[in-house]
Write a protein that holds these residues in place. Structure first.
Motif, short mmCIF file in Angstrom:
data_model
loop_
_atom_site.label_atom_id
_atom_site.label_comp_id
_atom_site.label_asym_id
_atom_site.label_seq_id
_atom_site.Cartn_x
_atom_site.Cartn_y
_atom_site.Cartn_z
N PRO A 11 0.85 -1.37 0.04
CA PRO A 11 0.00 -0.08 0.20
C PRO A 11 0.81 1.06 0.22
N GLU A 12 0.75 2.18 -0.88
CA GLU A 12 1.67 3.25 -1.09
C GLU A 12 1.32 4.17 0.08
N TYR A 13 -0.09 4.27 0.50
CA TYR A 13 -0.62 5.12 1.75
C TYR A 13 -1.42 4.18 2.54
N LEU A 14 -1.22 4.04 3.87
CA LEU A 14 -1.85 3.22 4.56
C LEU A 14 -3.19 3.20 4.73
N HIS A 15 -3.91 4.59 4.51
CA HIS A 15 -5.25 4.81 4.51
C HIS A 15 -6.02 4.09 3.40
N ASP A 16 -5.08 4.05 2.32
CA ASP A 16 -5.78 3.52 1.13
C ASP A 16 -6.35 2.08 1.25
N GLU A 17 -5.57 1.41 1.91
CA GLU A 17 -5.89 0.04 1.96
C GLU A 17 -5.57 -0.43 3.72
N PRO A 18 -6.76 0.15 4.42
CA PRO A 18 -6.60 0.12 5.93
C PRO A 18 -6.93 -1.29 6.42
N TRP A 19 -7.90 -2.12 5.80
CA TRP A 19 -8.29 -3.52 6.03
C TRP A 19 -6.75 -4.61 5.84
N ARG A 20 -6.16 -4.06 4.69
CA ARG A 20 -4.95 -4.94 4.56
C ARG A 20 -3.88 -4.72 5.58
N VAL A 21 -3.63 -3.46 5.91
CA VAL A 21 -2.70 -3.18 7.04
C VAL A 21 -3.09 -3.41 8.29
N LEU A 22 -4.43 -3.62 8.78
CA LEU A 22 -5.10 -4.16 9.88
C LEU A 22 -4.77 -5.71 10.27
N ARG A 23 -5.13 -6.39 8.85
CA ARG A 23 -4.84 -7.73 9.19
C ARG A 23 -3.40 -8.11 9.35
N ALA A 24 -2.41 -7.30 8.70
CA ALA A 24 -0.93 -7.67 9.00
C ALA A 24 -0.63 -7.15 10.29
N PHE A 25 -1.11 -6.33 10.80
CA PHE A 25 -1.07 -5.86 12.14
C PHE A 25 -1.48 -6.87 13.08
N LEU A 26 -2.57 -7.39 12.98
CA LEU A 26 -3.01 -8.28 13.94
C LEU A 26 -2.30 -9.76 13.95
N ALA A 27 -1.90 -9.95 12.56
CA ALA A 27 -1.33 -11.27 12.54
C ALA A 27 0.10 -11.08 12.83
N THR A 28 0.66 -10.20 12.90
CA THR A 28 2.04 -9.86 13.26
C THR A 28 2.37 -9.59 14.81
N LEU A 29 1.38 -8.97 15.36
CA LEU A 29 1.47 -8.26 16.68
C LEU A 29 1.88 -9.26 17.94
N PRO A 30 1.25 -10.60 17.74
CA PRO A 30 1.74 -11.75 18.76
C PRO A 30 3.13 -12.30 18.91
N THR A 31 3.88 -11.95 17.60
CA THR A 31 5.20 -12.59 17.33
C THR A 31 6.31 -11.59 17.95
N ALA A 32 7.48 -12.30 18.26
CA ALA A 32 8.38 -11.99 19.01
C ALA A 32 9.09 -10.70 17.67
N GLY A 33 8.91 -11.03 16.52
CA GLY A 33 9.60 -10.20 15.60
C GLY A 33 8.75 -8.76 15.58
N PHE A 34 7.53 -8.89 15.75
CA PHE A 34 6.86 -7.60 15.87
C PHE A 34 7.54 -6.42 16.83
N TRP A 35 7.67 -7.03 18.04
CA TRP A 35 8.32 -6.29 19.12
C TRP A 35 9.76 -5.60 18.97
N ARG A 36 10.65 -6.69 18.10
CA ARG A 36 11.94 -6.26 17.83
C ARG A 36 12.04 -5.29 16.81
N ALA A 37 10.97 -4.94 15.64
CA ALA A 37 10.99 -4.30 15.00
C ALA A 37 10.50 -2.71 15.53
#
Length: 413
Positions: free
Chosen positions: A63-89
């Motif tokens: 997504p060039e701008y996050l607000h253009d594809e909010p659901w795509r960004v939200l799905r990625a956020f929810l899927a990645t949030l529980p991982t250790a990698g998310f918190w490293r980044a």
């Protein structure tokens, strides 16, 4: 070569002004690598080079701008949030944000989330082209994925990025390649041995730019019916110095007959056309706009002189070694250019080109007048420039170097 893929992160793809990247991508494919291209934005150019159609890699647009594809960004956020990698980044992002408190910084973290969530099957390695925004996304995604990453740095990204950001990215990357000696020395000084930096000239695909074996006409500017043909290629932006070139052309003696063809679109094109009108030289200039590679090659072969008046822009942006200069030299075309960045690494004044200080219309005019009046000199300089390109700027050398670097990473697994 196995089926694992190099995932290459670009700012935009395809782009007419980044033929050198397309050339490298196709070269890596020919060397046996499978690629997946990830672009931060969709193309805006109306044309494309033939090499883009030869590249076999899948292209994945974030997504060039996050607000253009909010659901795509939200799905990625929810899927990645529980991982250790998310918190490293996120820890790296939290350190970066106070130093670069912009929407752009948030956008790059969001794009990295999407890239991580939509990671291509068999993706093995992350590589960023450009050390600014593509490297930001790549670095965050690598932290989320628990992967190493590498980078190709070029020009604008080196000279307009703050030192703190460049040095931290270079320290995090497994290695970085860059395409000019000046850029290499700057990056090497920044990292101080904390990360490997390699000099790797892009070079030119000489199969596409074969020798021009016809003799050019010996025009010398004395005949109004046979004006000397000058060509310049580049986007109409500040660092290309087209305003300086126009000022220089206006200083040429009125009895000297020349024509300029300018190739390239850009934000300053209207200003440049108005400047040419004010200077009284508009009737001697043809503005071609953006052209495909084959059309640009034809213009090199129809011209007598290539010129480029590169400068360092107010924000520090500058060219590295302009690919169009290497292209023109490959056609035995006499080149008149400024001494910015990597240009002196190709051209030596009086030996295989005429090189003058930047921001100096008088010096540029003198060099252009000399080149216009002396066709024998043009032939000598053009031939010497072609020999240097064909001996030292064949892109196969760069591909071989990259192949060895990536093969070393393969061998560690």
């Amino acid at each position: 070569m196995n089926n694992r893929k190099l995932v290459i992160v670009l700012k935009g793809y395809p782009r007419l002004s980044e033929t050198f990247i397309a050339q490298e991508l196709r070269g890596l494919e020919k060397a046996g690598f499978k690629l997946n291209i990830v672009a931060l934005r969709r193309p805006t150019d109306t044309k494309r080079h033939p090499i883009h159609d030869e590249i076999e890699a899948e292209v994945h647009y974030l997504p060039e701008y996050l607000h253009d594809e909010p659901w795509r960004v939200l799905r990625a956020f929810l899927a990645t949030l529980p991982t250790a990698g998310f918190w490293r980044a996120f820890a790296a992002f939290a350190r970066d944000l106070p130093r670069d408190f912009t929407r752009n910084r948030v956008r790059r973290f969001g794009q990295a989330l999407v890239l991580t969530h939509e990671w291509p099957q068999d993706g093995f390695w992350l590589h960023a082209h450009f050390a600014h925004t593509p490297a930001s996304v790549t670095r965050y995604a690598a932290l989320m994925l628990g992967m190493a990453w590498t980078c190709s740095a070029h020009a604008k990204d080196i000279w307009t990025s703050p030192d703190w950001e460049l040095s931290e990215k270079l320290a995090d990357a497994r290695w970085t390649v860059t395409c000019t000696q000046s850029g290499f020395e700057h990056l090497r000084d920044l990292v101080g041995g904390r990360s490997a930096v390699h000099l790797s000239y892009h070079g030119l695909d000489l199969d596409r730019f074969g020798p021009y074996d016809q003799r050019r006409q010996m025009r010398d500017g004395s005949d109004a019916e046979q004006p000397v043909r000058i060509v310049s290629v580049g986007r109409a932006v500040e660092k290309k110095g087209f305003d300086t070139l126009l000022d220089a052309l206006a200083l040429l003696p009125p009895d000297l007959h020349w024509r300029l063809t300018q190739i390239g679109a850009g934000e300053k094109l209207a200003e440049l056309k108005a400047q040419a009108q004010r200077l009284g030289i508009a009737d001697r200039i043809e503005w071609k706009g953006a052209l495909a590679q084959a059309e640009v090659l034809a213009q090199y072969r129809e011209s007598d002189i290539f010129t480029l008046a590169c400068r360092i822009a107010h924000d520090g942006d500058r060219d590295g070694l302009p690919n169009v200069l290497v292209e023109a030299a490959s056609q035995a075309l006499a080149c008149v250019a400024t001494d910015v960045s990597g240009i002196p690494e190709l051209l030596t004044d009086g030996e295989n080109g005429l090189v003058v200080p930047s921001e100096n219309p008088t010096a540029l005019a003198a060099a252009l007048e000399r080149a216009v009046r002396e066709p024998t000199l043009r032939a000598k300089l053009g031939k010497a420039a072609e020999q240097r390109v064909r001996q030292h700027f064949d892109h196969h050398s760069s591909i071989d170097q990259l192949k060895k670097l990536f093969d070393q990473e393969w061998a560690k697994v």
